[in-house]
Design an enzyme around this catalytic site. Sequence first.
Site, PDB file in Angstrom:
ATOM      1  N   ASP A   1      63.832  78.187  24.764  1.00 51.97           N
ATOM      2  CA  ASP A   1      63.125  78.059  26.035  1.00 51.97           C
ATOM      3  C   ASP A   1      64.190  77.828  27.111  1.00 51.97           C
ATOM      4  O   ASP A   1      65.323  77.428  26.791  1.00 51.97           O
ATOM      5  CB  ASP A   1      62.151  76.881  25.953  1.00 51.97           C
ATOM      6  CG  ASP A   1      61.499  76.588  27.281  1.00 51.97           C
ATOM      7  OD1 ASP A   1      60.982  77.529  27.903  1.00 51.97           O
ATOM      8  OD2 ASP A   1      61.536  75.422  27.704  1.00 51.97           O
TER       9      ASP A   1
ATOM     10  N   ASP B   1      55.396  75.102  24.792  1.00 51.55           N
ATOM     11  CA  ASP B   1      56.225  75.589  23.697  1.00 51.55           C
ATOM     12  C   ASP B   1      55.642  75.257  22.332  1.00 51.55           C
ATOM     13  O   ASP B   1      56.162  75.722  21.312  1.00 51.55           O
ATOM     14  CB  ASP B   1      57.642  74.993  23.787  1.00 51.55           C
ATOM     15  CG  ASP B   1      58.374  75.439  25.037  1.00 51.55           C
ATOM     16  OD1 ASP B   1      58.162  76.596  25.448  1.00 51.55           O
ATOM     17  OD2 ASP B   1      59.131  74.643  25.606  1.00 51.55           O
TER      18      ASP B   1
ATOM     19  N   ASP C   1      60.890  72.453  24.789  1.00 51.28           N
ATOM     20  CA  ASP C   1      60.639  71.072  25.195  1.00 51.28           C
ATOM     21  C   ASP C   1      59.261  70.838  25.789  1.00 51.28           C
ATOM     22  O   ASP C   1      58.868  69.692  25.991  1.00 51.28           O
ATOM     23  CB  ASP C   1      61.688  70.631  26.229  1.00 51.28           C
ATOM     24  CG  ASP C   1      61.420  71.244  27.600  1.00 51.28           C
ATOM     25  OD1 ASP C   1      61.143  72.451  27.657  1.00 51.28           O
ATOM     26  OD2 ASP C   1      61.473  70.501  28.594  1.00 51.28           O
TER      27      ASP C   1
END
Length: 722
Positions: A390, A597, A593
């Site tokens: 990410d 996600d 995080d």
Amino acid sequence: MDGDWFVRLQPLHQTLGRVRFRYRCRAGMPLDAHSIEYEVRTLKGVLQARANPAARSLVVEFEPGVTDPDSLAAAILALSPSGLPLPAANHRHSEAARLGAVAMSGATLLATSSLQPTLQAPVAFGAAVPLLGEAVDDFLEKGITSHVLEALAVGISIGRSDFLAANTTSFLLALGEYLEESIERRSDELLKHLLRPPGGEVWVERNGVETLIDAAEVQVGDSVIAATGTVIPVDGTVLGGEALVNEATMTGESVPVVRRRGDRVLSATLIEEGRLRIYAERVGRQAAAARIAEFVEQSLSVKSETQLEAARLADRLVPMVLGLAGATWLLTGDGQRVAAVLQADYSCALKLATPVAFKAAMYRAGQSAILIKSAKALERLARADTFVFDKTGTLTTGVLKVTDSIAFSAAYTSEDLTNLAASVEEHYVHPVAEAVVAAAHRLEHPHHFDHQAVQFVVAHGVASVIDGKRVVVGSRHFIEDDEGISTAAHAEVIERLHGEGKTLLYIGFGGELIGVLGLTESVRDNAAQTVARLRALGVRRILMLTGDQPERARALAEELGLDEFRAGLLPEQKAEVLQQLAAEGARIAFVGDGVNDAPALTGALVGIAMHHGADIARLASDITLLEDDFSRVADARALALATRRLIDGNFKLTAGLNTSILGAAAFGLLTPVAASMLHNGSTIAILLRALAGAGLPREPGTRVKRCAAKRSDAGPATATGH
């Protein structure tokens, strides 16, 4: 007797302090062993519980003076699934029981030679009772297993009056079980320190009155009040107010967004400025960030395929050892050789060393600020060949910094522009304002412009007066629509900065646009180094997924040298990308995080969550960083590879040493005592090698940082200016 969970419970076998039941669960109730075990452990007098769903068998160890099999049966039938975390007290009971077994078998071993001959047999038999009980259960449920072989070896040793061999085997097995559970408990304790307990207090409006209540009391339909600095506690729709909401945990977008009447908001997002009244649509366990217990239970109950295969291999080798003993008897007729063969087997080292190696690695990881929640996660991380990251909060810090200061008026330099903006922004608590002030402090000639009172316009910007002229600093919408200042003359520069993925802050003075500041997220200092290290550790492909704008994603991917990036993704689209990659044969480790996600974290082969991530991301992940150090991702990979090497080495040692011992025993080169000492000694050595983590990476002086997240208590007051 019918209960909420079990519809049938039949006692099959019992000894002092131990009973085995056959059970059947009601349709729709949890069937997994971990759930059944931890609920049974909550009952009064229970020390330990082991469930085997395949055989529908439940073995319960209990304190005879506190309860009995009949009382336990009644209590178990009355159980209902609670979904609560496992009480710490039961961990202590279990540890005490295991330690007591180790102490008893150890004392018996030490006292073997000093006991009266008439006492040696009953004492050795008493020390072996737990092992013999397990062997009986295994034989009835599964046939001949390693437990049966271990019990047979102990029984033959006792029958031959070889009490040293019998007591040594009993001690070794008790010690192995204690070590495994002790290390697992330490890993579980790290999880407890990591997790932020749900709860706290929430402001709600009921009957026109704003009241502070416990978060557990919030109901669907309540009007929840959330003000500056608070995390939104529910999923719902904004009824009134206006606020800047940081949704990085949900969307990956680093710049806060405006939320007003009619907009949807999600739990775990942060109000950076303003105040909202929210109609609660999903509360408690139904809210996006509140499913803590389920993730904890799932992550702790999974064993690795290596562990399972080691156990299966150990069981498959049992008939081979028995066959070797039988062949030795048929060929030689020598009972001593047969006894020597039966003193050695592969089971102890194979079954105990593998899980202990995993747990030792997990504990070593915890000391290096990495929480690995299961052996399966460590095993999968070693197999991963593709890392997917990410962006916001992972490859970047999520903190903005000023990268460009472009003046459109010859009367001002770029330093003047930064100083001017910082002079009015310094009274403002906002990520963009903080970045501007920090940039001014770094200038060679920082300067403060005197100004009148600052006016704050929520979600737009700030305004003041300097030397009789109005100065405004804020968004393009604020400058053009609210202040009537045109940006058309500088469209080329503005579009170029947008193309570079910059967030722009417009500065107007005296009705004229005098410049813009370009801001971008701070890339983690060690991001490029960590990416390079992952490649050196065998990772073949590294990608980035983000919900952010393509321009920002492209600039970052080029800076870090990533193989590929995908931008503008919704949470479910991230999971779809991972599915596509997996279909192509990629073994994926996903690092993220945010709440958004979570689907990707659970859908990847192994998921890694950053330290400051949302609760649900940390819980959905297989591995969580306990400190905000991106290099720990590479550390975890290095540890996983080293653990695989350790387990492979232990397997080769086990196979080589035990094959040699069995061969020597069959040829009459070893007495039963010598075979027992060599077998048990080598098994202890292999177990200690696993426990010591031979070959695992070490970081002297590293301590786990257990940072408790602080929750802000928000009152019903509205946001005000300075």
